[in-house]
Design an enzyme around this catalytic site. Sequence first.
Site, PDB file in Angstrom:
ATOM      1  N   PHE A  73     -17.524  34.690  57.336  1.00  0.00           N
ATOM      2  CA  PHE A  73     -18.381  33.898  57.352  1.00  0.00           C
ATOM      3  C   PHE A  73     -19.248  34.337  55.980  1.00  0.00           C
ATOM      4  O   PHE A  73     -19.684  35.299  55.975  1.00  0.00           O
ATOM      5  CB  PHE A  73     -19.604  33.876  58.385  1.00  0.00           C
ATOM      6  CG  PHE A  73     -20.400  32.774  58.375  1.00  0.00           C
ATOM      7  CD1 PHE A  73     -20.310  31.713  58.725  1.00  0.00           C
ATOM      8  CD2 PHE A  73     -21.787  33.000  57.937  1.00  0.00           C
ATOM      9  CE1 PHE A  73     -21.218  30.635  58.695  1.00  0.00           C
ATOM     10  CE2 PHE A  73     -22.746  32.028  57.679  1.00  0.00           C
ATOM     11  CZ  PHE A  73     -22.520  30.796  58.192  1.00  0.00           C
ATOM     12  N   ASP A 126     -19.755  40.606  50.764  1.00  0.00           N
ATOM     13  CA  ASP A 126     -20.756  39.932  51.138  1.00  0.00           C
ATOM     14  C   ASP A 126     -21.430  40.964  52.315  1.00  0.00           C
ATOM     15  O   ASP A 126     -21.003  41.260  53.483  1.00  0.00           O
ATOM     16  CB  ASP A 126     -20.232  38.763  51.991  1.00  0.00           C
ATOM     17  CG  ASP A 126     -21.299  37.871  52.559  1.00  0.00           C
ATOM     18  OD1 ASP A 126     -22.297  38.498  52.860  1.00  0.00           O
ATOM     19  OD2 ASP A 126     -21.038  36.780  52.870  1.00  0.00           O
ATOM     20  N   LYS A 156     -30.308  38.474  53.907  1.00  0.00           N
ATOM     21  CA  LYS A 156     -31.162  38.496  55.042  1.00  0.00           C
ATOM     22  C   LYS A 156     -32.126  39.378  54.882  1.00  0.00           C
ATOM     23  O   LYS A 156     -33.454  38.903  54.847  1.00  0.00           O
ATOM     24  CB  LYS A 156     -30.180  38.708  56.425  1.00  0.00           C
ATOM     25  CG  LYS A 156     -29.341  37.558  56.556  1.00  0.00           C
ATOM     26  CD  LYS A 156     -28.317  37.521  58.028  1.00  0.00           C
ATOM     27  CE  LYS A 156     -27.966  36.083  58.246  1.00  0.00           C
ATOM     28  NZ  LYS A 156     -26.600  35.749  57.722  1.00  0.00           N
TER      29      LYS A 156
END
Length: 409
Positions: A142, A227, A256
């Site tokens: 993702f 990532d 995040k």
Amino acid sequence: MRQEPSLSLDKTAIMDAEGNHTAPVYAKRKVVAVRGQGALLWDIDGKEYIDCMAGYGTTIVGHSHPVVVEAAKAQAEKLIACHASLYNDTRAQYVSKLIKVTPQGLTSVFLSNSGGEAVEAAIKLARKYTKKRGIIAMMRSFHGKTMGALSTTWDAKYRSPFEPLVPGVTFVPYGKPDRVRDAINDGTAAIIVEPIQGEGGVHVAPEGYLKQLREIADEKGALLIFDEIQTGFARTGKLFALEHWQVVPDVLCLAKSAGSGLPLGITVSRPEIMSSLRVGEHSSTFGGNPLVCAAASATLDVIFEERLWEKAGSLGEYFRMRLGELGERLAVIREIRGLGLMVGVETRFEANRIVGMMLDRGVIMLTAGANVLRFLPSAAITPAQIDTVVRHLEDSFRQLSMEKSPPQP
Ligand SMILES: *Cc1c(COP(=O)(O)O)cnc(C)c1O
């Protein structure tokens, strides 16, 4: 519980406003969240929740940490909007702090506003620097839902309605370096990988995997992109998850936890890679705005002041130990995965159903696929709160087990 005097909409009006007038792309839970502190969240009725969603893993320091709040307030009074075509003291300070702690050699930064954008920049950077086009991504990956990032995201349900996407992406199984070796060629610009897959079910990179990807990328002159949007900033027990394996990528994507909930995407690379981009070839209107940089700078301070990676590491170990004990009492857990406060529990039950039951019991949490429960609490969570979460989980499992196998007459 303290009332919220400033709210003019009642609960029904709030849910109607969002339900009827925003894009129906979120599976919304019936909670109107109005206040957070540390690992706790309160809804409009004053009900208290232990928050294991934590802004979808964006508040490693805890909700409304006083140091972050103070920094944001002070900056808001001084200057909020400042495009990156002007210099700014707060931005410069943040970047200076950040590159002191990023992995060896990764000292050039592009600031944006989300994880997806951090990946977009990484993809453009890889193509510009290598002058190649191909990308190798992993199954179950993702990387976000903007068109470029989406092109490297695995799940067909996210991708297929929007094709054609960016061409040149090849997916190979996660954890299998030989499959990358088979897929890579002279046209490959980059390999993109999560050191721990989050949305894909909380899968930790097998031993030696990232190191082999590093070697393969080097052999072929492709860039290695990590990532760490979900894993970065102390969540997994290290400042960056890559420290568990001591492998340094060419490009690192962060987001995040970076801004404690304020929108911030970060793409970091070695300077010679970043400098392949020319003026105007990439930009962001909001990227690096002083308000976000102030909050992010304070977030870094808190992470180091409180040595949050150590906290996240030991709290996560405690969490997994408790879950392990639960698994011994009840035969409902298939596997417990993750590192630090990135906790995945694979069960034979429908994960979404359990998340709903936990919500009723005062625990907010996530899924990571059909049968995987996911906990991404802040490091402000206490062992006692973890005990409460595990107790509620046990009760939910017991309730479901009774439903599934009614007592024989
Ligand atoms: C959340 C996430 C993204 C996307 O971030 P957005 O801010 O939602 O665009 C990308 N990669 C990983 C690993 C993520 O967890």
